[in-house]
Scaffold this active site. Structure first.
Site, PDB file in Angstrom:
ATOM      1  N   CYS A  42       0.808  -0.850   0.153  1.00  0.00           N
ATOM      2  CA  CYS A  42       0.294   0.036  -0.102  1.00  0.00           C
ATOM      3  C   CYS A  42       1.018   0.650  -0.303  1.00  0.00           C
ATOM      4  O   CYS A  42       0.611   1.781  -0.593  1.00  0.00           O
ATOM      5  CB  CYS A  42      -0.478  -0.007   0.386  1.00  0.00           C
ATOM      6  N   CYS A  47      -1.270   2.049  -2.995  1.00  0.00           N
ATOM      7  CA  CYS A  47      -3.057   2.610  -2.571  1.00  0.00           C
ATOM      8  C   CYS A  47      -1.966   4.275  -2.506  1.00  0.00           C
ATOM      9  O   CYS A  47      -2.599   5.307  -3.302  1.00  0.00           O
ATOM     10  CB  CYS A  47      -3.029   2.559  -1.681  1.00  0.00           C
ATOM     11  N   LYS A  50      -0.180   5.321  -6.098  1.00  0.00           N
ATOM     12  CA  LYS A  50      -1.442   5.562  -7.114  1.00  0.00           C
ATOM     13  C   LYS A  50      -2.482   6.485  -6.960  1.00  0.00           C
ATOM     14  O   LYS A  50      -2.263   6.720  -7.489  1.00  0.00           O
ATOM     15  CB  LYS A  50      -1.766   3.507  -6.860  1.00  0.00           C
ATOM     16  N   TYR A 184      -9.879  -4.143 -10.939  1.00  0.00           N
ATOM     17  CA  TYR A 184      -9.406  -2.062 -10.867  1.00  0.00           C
ATOM     18  C   TYR A 184      -7.885  -1.713 -10.705  1.00  0.00           C
ATOM     19  O   TYR A 184      -7.923  -0.918 -11.400  1.00  0.00           O
ATOM     20  CB  TYR A 184      -9.769  -1.517  -8.751  1.00  0.00           C
ATOM     21  N   GLU A 188      -8.465   1.642 -12.959  1.00  0.00           N
ATOM     22  CA  GLU A 188      -7.316   2.442 -12.735  1.00  0.00           C
ATOM     23  C   GLU A 188      -6.144   2.600 -13.251  1.00  0.00           C
ATOM     24  O   GLU A 188      -6.274   4.391 -13.810  1.00  0.00           O
ATOM     25  CB  GLU A 188      -6.615   2.214 -10.948  1.00  0.00           C
ATOM     26  N   HIS A 456     -27.507  20.447  -0.006  1.00  0.00           N
ATOM     27  CA  HIS A 456     -28.425  21.056  -1.042  1.00  0.00           C
ATOM     28  C   HIS A 456     -27.197  22.886  -0.628  1.00  0.00           C
ATOM     29  O   HIS A 456     -26.946  23.405  -0.361  1.00  0.00           O
ATOM     30  CB  HIS A 456     -29.520  21.831  -0.904  1.00  0.00           C
ATOM     31  N   GLU A 461     -26.231  14.197  -2.158  1.00  0.00           N
ATOM     32  CA  GLU A 461     -28.290  14.484  -1.739  1.00  0.00           C
ATOM     33  C   GLU A 461     -28.477  13.255  -1.762  1.00  0.00           C
ATOM     34  O   GLU A 461     -29.838  13.380  -1.941  1.00  0.00           O
ATOM     35  CB  GLU A 461     -28.347  16.521  -1.330  1.00  0.00           C
TER      36      GLU A 461
END
Length: 467
Positions: A42, A47, A50, A184, A188, A456, A461
């Protein structure tokens, strides 16, 4: 019997670091062995670097979008050498930071390879300029947390391909990169390199990327990638790679047979648990089949564990990718801490692998928690599932002119009204789903979502206004 350590950890990645520090906090005498940079996949080649590349890949689009808001931005150019060097510098800084965390926790770091000799004995190797020094240490309990590694299929010319490990050390930006793999990692990097200005071709075995994710996530990401200029070759496999005068020639079979010529070829077709060379057979640790489907792959194994991360040997445990359960950094950390709590903290507990949120840092970004629509229908039947879905153009792009779309989806139990899964494709999906994951983990109902007042104007939302 007296041992040198209460706990000996093999592997200073996410799981090993978390477990060692937690065990030490309970007063255990702990050592951790690592022959590479401390931090694991990682931090070192996963992670973190990346995500830094993901950030960089978004700037060209932002420069372009700024014009819609009246900003005049001059021609932008990426200094690749500075960029790659900066990432490497940050990775090494984080590695040193983790070393300092171990020191503060009272965990002894042994910069060495470690091999099991028997259930309580480990041999460590320290490499010097002209020699290798070997010594033996004993421990009451041993934790294996060595993670996994990227692998390549056994096909002609695969030596010309690189893996995700090498993506962070490219000496120059490719003009054209070809990616094999629909997971992934391949997805990615395809998006990252396209955002950085490369021509990108992604070759996938089926018609859609990201097997295992919700169908709406798969289709919306793939549509967005194509819209952003990534060429996706579907229902096709790579048969061989050749070095030619123009670069690398990737030969194909299936729906598309015309070879692809690229200057870099990324192989992102899977990862394997790092079980080789650990001496597991010396300690009686059993393995379980962890093979990858597809041409060119041989049988692979992972360490078999029970719900408490205990192996077939009572005093030896394993967490993280080496067990091939759910290969995510936060999961390895959670498994490591649950192990330490159970064995040293008098708090015997199981780490739950249910409703674990995850993200795909593609462009567009996606995140998910809970059951997919297909999983829910298989579990409850078609009549037992309600689907709430919305797809819209984000407010941000009302002035940019870009044809971007955000997709949000809730999978609900029709009988109990419980939200079983939440899925999103769009900007900030990971940040939004992280909050939604708390509600899903707590067992919130659709009525609970409906009773929540939205903020909002935001994209988030929409999760509390869907009908």
């Amino acid at each position: 019997m007296t041992y040198d350590y209460d706990l000996f950890v093999i592997g200073a990645g996410s799981g090993g670091l978390a477990a060692s520090k937690r065990a030490a906090s309970y007063g255990a005498k702990v050592a951790i062995a690592e022959h590479d940079l401390v931090g694991g996949t990682c931090v070192i080649r996963g992670c973190i670097p990346k995500k830094l590349m993901v950030y960089s890949s978004h700037f060209p689009a932002l420069f372009h979008d700024a014009a819609g808001y009246g900003w005049k931005v001059g021609e932008a150019e990426l200094d690749w050498e500075y960029f790659i060097t900066a990432i490497d510098k940050e990775v090494r800084r984080l590695s040193q930071l983790h070393i300092s965390f171990l020191e503060k926790a009272g965990v002894q770091l042994i910069p060495s390879r470690a091999t099991l000799l028997d259930p309580h004995t480990v041999e460590v190797e320290t490499f010097h300029e002209t020699s290798v020094q070997r010594s033996k240490v004993t421990a009451d309990k041993i934790l294996i947390a060595v993670g996994g590694r990227p692998i390549k299929p056994d096909l002609p010319g695969m030596e010309y391909g690189i893996t995700s490990n090498e993506m962070f050390h490219l000496k120059e930006k490719p003009k054209h990169i070809a990616v094999i793999g629909a997971g992934y990692i391949g997805t990615e990097f395809a998006c990252i390199m396209r955002g950085l200005g490369c021509e990108v071709t992604q070759i996938i075995r089926k018609d859609l990327i990201l097997k295992g994710f919700d169908e709406d996530i798969r289709t919306n990401i793939q549509e967005g990638m194509t819209q952003h200029g990534i060429k996706i070759i579907q229902n096709t496999v790579v048969t061989a790679v050749e070095k030619v005068s123009e670069g690398l020639q990737i030969n194909l079979s299936g729906e598309h047979t015309e070879p692809v010529i690229a200057d870099v070829f990324l192989v992102a077709t899977g990862r394997a648990p790092n079980v080789d060379g650990l001496g597991l057979e010396n300690a009686g640790v059993e393995l379980v089949d962890s093979s990858i489907e597809g041409p060119g792959y041989s049988t692979m194994n992972a360490i078999a564990v029970n719900e408490y991360s205990q192996t077939s040997q009572a005093n030896i445990f394993a967490v993280g990718d080496v067990t091939d359960r759910m290969n995510l950094t936060p999961v390895a950390i959670g498994e490591g801490r649950a192990f330490a709590d159970s064995e040293f903290g008098e708090n015997r507990r199981i780490f739950s692998h249910e409703n674990v949120a995850t993200a795909v840092f593609s462009t567009p970004e996606a995140a998910t928690v809970g059951l997919t629509e297909d999983q829910a229908r298989q579990k409850l039947g078609d009549d037992g599932v309600k689907i709430y879905r919305t797809r819209f153009r984000p407010l941000f792009h009302s002035l940019t002119g870009a044809e971007e779309r955000t997709m949000m989806k809730l999978v609900v139990d029709a009988n109990t009204d419980k939200v079983l899964g939440a899925h999103m494709v769009g900007e900030n999906a990971a940040e939004i789903i992280q909050g939604v994951a708390i509600a899903v983990k707590m067992g919130a109902t659709k009525k609970d979502f409906d009773a929540t007042v939205g903020i909002h104007p935001t994209a988030a939302e929409e999760f509390v206004t869907m009908r």
